[in-house]
Design a protein around this motif. Sequence first.
Motif, mmCIF file in Angstrom:
data_model
loop_
_atom_site.group_PDB
_atom_site.id
_atom_site.type_symbol
_atom_site.label_atom_id
_atom_site.label_comp_id
_atom_site.label_asym_id
_atom_site.label_seq_id
_atom_site.Cartn_x
_atom_site.Cartn_y
_atom_site.Cartn_z
ATOM 1 N N ASP A 112 28.644 -33.068 -44.295
ATOM 2 C CA ASP A 112 27.761 -33.705 -43.314
ATOM 3 C C ASP A 112 26.769 -32.628 -42.875
ATOM 4 O O ASP A 112 27.161 -31.614 -42.285
ATOM 5 C CB ASP A 112 28.594 -34.218 -42.141
ATOM 6 C CG ASP A 112 27.759 -34.874 -41.052
ATOM 7 O OD1 ASP A 112 26.711 -34.317 -40.685
ATOM 8 O OD2 ASP A 112 28.174 -35.940 -40.561
ATOM 9 N N GLU A 113 25.495 -32.825 -43.179
ATOM 10 C CA GLU A 113 24.512 -31.764 -42.951
ATOM 11 C C GLU A 113 24.469 -31.309 -41.501
ATOM 12 O O GLU A 113 24.363 -30.111 -41.220
ATOM 13 C CB GLU A 113 23.131 -32.231 -43.419
ATOM 14 C CG GLU A 113 23.043 -32.356 -44.935
ATOM 15 C CD GLU A 113 21.758 -33.031 -45.393
ATOM 16 O OE1 GLU A 113 20.850 -33.208 -44.554
ATOM 17 O OE2 GLU A 113 21.678 -33.387 -46.583
ATOM 18 N N GLN A 114 24.591 -32.241 -40.562
ATOM 19 C CA GLN A 114 24.523 -31.845 -39.160
ATOM 20 C C GLN A 114 25.715 -30.976 -38.760
ATOM 21 O O GLN A 114 25.575 -30.046 -37.960
ATOM 22 C CB GLN A 114 24.471 -33.089 -38.264
ATOM 23 C CG GLN A 114 24.143 -32.769 -36.811
ATOM 24 C CD GLN A 114 22.810 -32.048 -36.656
ATOM 25 O OE1 GLN A 114 21.794 -32.476 -37.195
ATOM 26 N NE2 GLN A 114 22.813 -30.917 -35.940
ATOM 27 N N VAL A 115 26.877 -31.261 -39.340
ATOM 28 C CA VAL A 115 28.053 -30.425 -39.067
ATOM 29 C C VAL A 115 27.801 -28.990 -39.531
ATOM 30 O O VAL A 115 28.136 -28.021 -38.835
ATOM 31 C CB VAL A 115 29.297 -31.018 -39.749
ATOM 32 C CG1 VAL A 115 30.474 -30.051 -39.685
ATOM 33 C CG2 VAL A 115 29.674 -32.355 -39.106
ATOM 34 N N TRP A 116 27.212 -28.842 -40.695
ATOM 35 C CA TRP A 116 26.915 -27.503 -41.214
ATOM 36 C C TRP A 116 25.849 -26.809 -40.373
ATOM 37 O O TRP A 116 25.953 -25.613 -40.097
ATOM 38 C CB TRP A 116 26.476 -27.585 -42.676
ATOM 39 C CG TRP A 116 27.601 -27.839 -43.621
ATOM 40 C CD1 TRP A 116 28.433 -28.917 -43.640
ATOM 41 C CD2 TRP A 116 28.040 -26.986 -44.681
ATOM 42 N NE1 TRP A 116 29.354 -28.797 -44.647
ATOM 43 C CE2 TRP A 116 29.142 -27.631 -45.306
ATOM 44 C CE3 TRP A 116 27.610 -25.759 -45.176
ATOM 45 C CZ2 TRP A 116 29.813 -27.069 -46.396
ATOM 46 C CZ3 TRP A 116 28.272 -25.196 -46.268
ATOM 47 C CH2 TRP A 116 29.362 -25.849 -46.866
ATOM 48 N N VAL A 117 24.831 -27.551 -39.965
ATOM 49 C CA VAL A 117 23.786 -26.974 -39.117
ATOM 50 C C VAL A 117 24.392 -26.473 -37.813
ATOM 51 O O VAL A 117 24.116 -25.350 -37.366
ATOM 52 C CB VAL A 117 22.676 -28.008 -38.849
ATOM 53 C CG1 VAL A 117 21.721 -27.514 -37.764
ATOM 54 C CG2 VAL A 117 21.902 -28.302 -40.128
ATOM 55 N N ASP A 118 25.252 -27.280 -37.195
ATOM 56 C CA ASP A 118 25.854 -26.894 -35.923
ATOM 57 C C ASP A 118 26.767 -25.676 -36.087
ATOM 58 O O ASP A 118 26.773 -24.774 -35.234
ATOM 59 C CB ASP A 118 26.648 -28.065 -35.340
ATOM 60 C CG ASP A 118 25.752 -29.221 -34.904
ATOM 61 O OD1 ASP A 118 24.538 -29.003 -34.745
ATOM 62 O OD2 ASP A 118 26.270 -30.346 -34.736
ATOM 63 N N ALA A 119 27.563 -25.639 -37.173
ATOM 64 C CA ALA A 119 28.468 -24.513 -37.393
ATOM 65 C C ALA A 119 27.685 -23.222 -37.612
ATOM 66 O O ALA A 119 28.009 -22.172 -37.037
ATOM 67 C CB ALA A 119 29.376 -24.802 -38.580
ATOM 68 N N ALA A 120 26.643 -23.291 -38.449
ATOM 69 C CA ALA A 120 25.833 -22.092 -38.712
ATOM 70 C C ALA A 120 25.093 -21.649 -37.451
ATOM 71 O O ALA A 120 25.059 -20.450 -37.125
ATOM 72 C CB ALA A 120 24.847 -22.377 -39.840
ATOM 73 N N ARG A 121 24.552 -22.599 -36.730
ATOM 74 C CA ARG A 121 23.810 -22.266 -35.512
ATOM 75 C C ARG A 121 24.714 -21.588 -34.488
ATOM 76 O O ARG A 121 24.305 -20.644 -33.800
ATOM 77 C CB ARG A 121 23.204 -23.543 -34.937
ATOM 78 C CG ARG A 121 22.318 -23.337 -33.724
ATOM 79 C CD ARG A 121 21.774 -24.657 -33.213
ATOM 80 N NE ARG A 121 20.881 -24.465 -32.086
ATOM 81 C CZ ARG A 121 20.323 -25.453 -31.393
ATOM 82 N NH1 ARG A 121 20.571 -26.724 -31.748
ATOM 83 N NH2 ARG A 121 19.525 -25.205 -30.374
ATOM 84 N N GLY A 122 25.957 -22.074 -34.390
ATOM 85 C CA GLY A 122 26.883 -21.499 -33.427
ATOM 86 C C GLY A 122 27.164 -20.029 -33.678
ATOM 87 O O GLY A 122 27.494 -19.282 -32.746
ATOM 88 N N LEU A 123 27.047 -19.600 -34.929
ATOM 89 C CA LEU A 123 27.237 -18.186 -35.259
ATOM 90 C C LEU A 123 25.929 -17.414 -35.189
ATOM 91 O O LEU A 123 25.887 -16.291 -34.682
ATOM 92 C CB LEU A 123 27.849 -18.053 -36.654
ATOM 93 C CG LEU A 123 29.305 -18.509 -36.779
ATOM 94 C CD1 LEU A 123 29.716 -18.579 -38.242
ATOM 95 C CD2 LEU A 123 30.238 -17.573 -36.016
ATOM 96 N N LEU A 124 24.850 -18.008 -35.670
ATOM 97 C CA LEU A 124 23.576 -17.293 -35.715
ATOM 98 C C LEU A 124 22.983 -17.081 -34.325
ATOM 99 O O LEU A 124 22.247 -16.107 -34.104
ATOM 100 C CB LEU A 124 22.577 -18.068 -36.592
ATOM 101 C CG LEU A 124 22.935 -18.152 -38.083
ATOM 102 C CD1 LEU A 124 21.947 -19.049 -38.819
ATOM 103 C CD2 LEU A 124 22.974 -16.765 -38.719
#
Length: 371
Positions: free
Chosen positions: A312-324
């Motif tokens: 799910d693209e939004q799940v990946w965006v949120d996970a990456a954003r949370g680290l970046l």
Amino acid sequence: MAPRVVVFNNMITPYTNRLYNELASRGLDLAVLSCTPQEADRSWAGSFTPRYITRTVPGVSIPLSRSRHTHVNIGVGRALHALAPDLLFVNGLYPSMLAGAAWARANGKALALTIDGWRETMPNTAYHRLARPWLLRQCDAVVCCSDKGRAYFRGEGVRADDLFVVPLVPAWDPPAVVPAFDDRPFHLLWCARLNDDAKNAIFFENVAIALGRIVPGLKVRVVGSGAAERRMLARFGGAGIDVSHDRYLPWQAISDVFLQSRLLLLPSLLEPWGLVCNEALQCGVPCLVSPHVGAGGELVRDHDNGYVCALDEQVWVDAARGLLEHPAHWEAMSRQARQSVRRDALADAAARFAAAVDHLLRAPARQEAVQ
């Protein structure tokens, strides 16, 4: 006299060479017979030095896709007879491997299958539905690289005592020191073939473009080539994303790529293991992987040293954003990443392989001739 062990594989890779050299250094009388020096989409032949006997049997490599080949070789029996194994490992279900297994069966030699992969990645063509059960009936042991692989072969009827897990080990050692968050210029890393059918490159593109709208000055590092290469670079250019691309880098230089990157994304649809995760983690790079990656849930642990995310693209965006966007969170996960890769990984893999050899040497000799 020590027993002669022969591994019959498709080709020697930098990371299998590292394991084989370690085994040879421990006194194993090892020889490796290969179907080809190098498949068409590889570039590492001659870049490492085997410290064991190597032979290549004449034949042809037939591409089934950009990432898969089958091998048909002549003179397999003659080559094995010359190498005189006491026990033989075959590395797949290619026609040549079946010929090697038949030779071992006819000559009363102990036989094992060594193979990556698990339920999702095992081919299930009519050929494989016939060849796999036959080969498993001939084998005294199966060596796989993951618990998922072990579970698959247990389901195929292999006895638990005849199953061994030998983890894959990168071709190079973990670096002694790794850079901090602010010293890594690239936010996202892609290090794989650039295709959609297995590696799911388009998913990575979509996630990166979405992050580019949120994270100021997003920088992407891409290492790889393939059918999606032109499209990916064009889309990133159109989105104004700063991308650095190498179609190929020597394996000896690849650690620098990981040390310059903050996150590895591997959204594969088909991935027997994913050695790139081992390489990333030992450089302190958290990994975001799909559930279709063999390393997901075993080496890459969700919310520990990375994330195992549904596609799910939004799940990946949120996970990456949370680290970046939270360097302290990234630093904690980066430490977990390094700690999750055993410092004695090579020694552990060699010991596990040696345990499989010991098991095979205790197996009763097979004297039945195969027609």
